[in-house]
Design an enzyme around this catalytic site. Structure first.
Site, PDB file in Angstrom:
ATOM      1  N   CYS A 142       0.792  -1.225   0.000  1.00 40.15           N
ATOM      2  CA  CYS A 142       0.000   0.000   0.000  1.00 40.15           C
ATOM      3  C   CYS A 142       0.828   1.281   0.000  1.00 40.15           C
ATOM      4  O   CYS A 142       0.715   2.112  -0.893  1.00 40.15           O
ATOM      5  CB  CYS A 142      -0.921  -0.017   1.214  1.00 40.15           C
ATOM      6  SG  CYS A 142      -1.766   1.537   1.486  1.00 40.15           S
TER       7      CYS A 142
ATOM      8  N   HIS B  33      -0.512   6.480   2.784  1.00 40.78           N
ATOM      9  CA  HIS B  33      -0.537   5.190   3.476  1.00 40.78           C
ATOM     10  C   HIS B  33      -1.375   5.218   4.749  1.00 40.78           C
ATOM     11  O   HIS B  33      -2.165   4.298   5.007  1.00 40.78           O
ATOM     12  CB  HIS B  33       0.880   4.735   3.828  1.00 40.78           C
ATOM     13  CG  HIS B  33       0.901   3.504   4.703  1.00 40.78           C
ATOM     14  ND1 HIS B  33       0.332   2.308   4.312  1.00 40.78           N
ATOM     15  CD2 HIS B  33       1.379   3.292   5.954  1.00 40.78           C
ATOM     16  CE1 HIS B  33       0.472   1.410   5.272  1.00 40.78           C
ATOM     17  NE2 HIS B  33       1.098   1.981   6.284  1.00 40.78           N
TER      18      HIS B  33
END
Length: 492
Positions: free
Chosen positions: A77, A136
């Site tokens: 991610c 993130h």
């Protein structure tokens, strides 16, 4: 470059006029609605998967461009989002971390070079708002999973506003791993299942709250006298696969297809894969995933049912945003981007997770709607997430601040495929992979053999068999292109 961008748009209008007898154009700087979806595979109705209930994304696709071969740079991610936002492939191993943005950008004073394309739009007259997970950290603030909410922005210079409604979960990270009763993976010490059928409405999970907040903000932005960038980040279908019951009820579990490749590919070392550690961290899972063999068919279908339910849940939230764009009269001058931050192995190659450089982890959903230009056509060329930065700058008629690793996709959005590069690079597990329109060539920097893998997508779309040893001439032909993507990060 503003004049250059205008020239591009006028040229594209002429091209499309010749081809479609229309005159697509953007009369002023468009707004941008950028929707980030965590772990979203290109397994949707508009990608030909008729067993998936995704009516709102499918509706977007009817007036957008559906990219059938879009690949992220890194299958995790934070690093994937860092690459997207900066338009750069990873240069060091630190760029492969979920903390890539935190380590490279956060806490730095504002520099001449923008920290992200959002920052550059902000410096060029756009009002920028983030809702949910764009970078993130779940709410854009820096703090550990079990800490109280932080005060420092992960992207300190990109946002005019960074917003999140944590609801009954209290913090962004608690919400990210949240269950319907307000508890979360951390508070339950991982003694949880990796899925939940919640007897709640849409607002009973965090993505419903994110949609509500974004709707409120859209109404406010509609009154502003300046273009806006609204980033909306949804959590699902990230683990845990938790969704309201009504989305589970859209599927008959017995009818759900199993993975077409529930086995380690031929001529591949297990070092290229992993034992699904993130998935197995949910310690009340019915079965443990491993590379020793597949989970049972019944459990495989249950997990895929749970994942698909989450996709349908987030599709409903996206539908609310798209409907509001129409209601507010914004749709005709708003570029809409739907982007999945990476794919996910749903039992493919025996893996339940991302974190590989196989097709399943790097390929993600990507749809762009540009009023007056896109009309539902698929784009089959190979593109990378790093191409999004220069594309948005062209669409928004903003000068590119510096050279990135990407290339503007504006020509192929208008149907010109002749000059497109058709290549994308991926990085992880001590390896670099090249994807062309036919082949995937991967080279690992490790001792385990084989270190080179070659897959022919014309004959093996699921990457079941590494044919590098059988076709050395193809490896030799592709290796100079692969070298172009070798940034030296494994030389350090």
């Amino acid at each position: 470059m503003k004049n250059t961008s205008y020239f591009w748009l006028c040229s594209l209008a002429l091209v499309s006029c010749e081809r479609k007898n229309a005159e697509p154009k953007i009369s002023q700087q468009p707004n941008v609605l950028f929707i980030c979806v965590d772990d979203l595979r290109p397994e949707l109705g508009c990608y030909g998967k008729e067993y998936i209930h995704s009516p709102n994304i499918d509706q977007l696709a009817k007036t957008g461009a559906v990219f059938t071969n879009h690949f992220v740079s890194i299958p995790t991610c934070g690093a994937s989002r860092s690459s997207l936002l900066t338009g750069m492939y990873p240069q060091t191993k630190a760029h492969l971390s979920n903390e890539a943005i935190h380590n490279m950008i956060s806490g730095q004073p504002e520099q001449e070079a923008p920290e992200t394309f959002i920052h550059h739009l902000k410096r060029n007259g756009y009002y920028t708002v983030g809702v949910g997970k764009i970078s993130h950290y779940a709410d854009g603030l820096l703090y550990a999973y079990t800490d109280s909410v932080g005060t420092e922005l992960e992207l300190p210079h990109s946002w005019d506003e960074m917003l999140f409604d944590a609801g009954k979960w209290g913090t962004g990270w608690n919400a990210f791993f949240g269950y319907a009763d307000g508890e979360n993976r951390q508070s339950r010490n991982r003694q949880v299942k990796p899925y939940e059928r919640g007897e709640v409405d849409d607002d009973g999970y965090p993505d419903g709250l994110t949609a509500n907040l974004a709707l409120t903000k859209l109404k406010e932005l509609a009154q502003k006298k300046q273009p806006f960038f609204l980033g909306v980040g949804f959590f699902k279908p990230h683990l845990p696969f938790n969704a309201p019951t009504k989305y589970w009820d859209l599927y008959q579990e017995d009818d759900i297809p199993l993975s077409p490749i529930a086995a380690i590919p031929e001529n591949v070392n297990k070092a290229s894969l992993h034992n699904s550690g993130e998935f197995n961290g949910y310690q009340l899972g019915d079965e443990e995933a491993s590379l020793e063999g597949p989970v049972s068919d019944a459990y495989g279908r249950k997990l895929r049912h749970a994942y698909f339910s989450c996709v349908s849940y987030v599709d409903a939230q996206i539908g609310k945003l798209l409907d509001e764009l129409d209601e507010l009269g914004l749709a005709e001058n708003t570029v809409v981007v739907l982007w999945g931050d990476h794919g996910w192995h749903l039992g493919d190659q025996l893996v339940w997770g991302k974190h590989t450089i196989f097709e399943q982890a790097l390929k993600s959903a990507f749809i762009v709607r540009v009023p007056g230009i896109t009309n539902g056509q698929p784009v089959n060329g190979v593109v990378s997430s790093v191409d999004i930065y220069p594309t948005l700058m062209d669409l928004c008629q903003v000068e590119m601040p510096h050279t990135t690793d990407g290339k503007s996709m504006l020509p192929i959005l208008a149907g010109d495929k002749l000059a497109w590069k058709n290549e994308a690079f991926g990085y992880f597990r001590n390896g670099i992979t090249l994807r062309t329109d036919r082949y995937r060539l991967t080279k690992y920097f490790r001792n385990e053999q084989p270190m080179i893998e070659l897959y022919d997508h014309a004959n093996d779309p699921h990457e079941k068999r590494n044919i590098a040893a059988e076709y050395p001439e193809v490896v030799e032909e592709l290796m100079p292109i692969w070298e172009q993507g070798n940034t030296g990060l494994y030389d350090q």
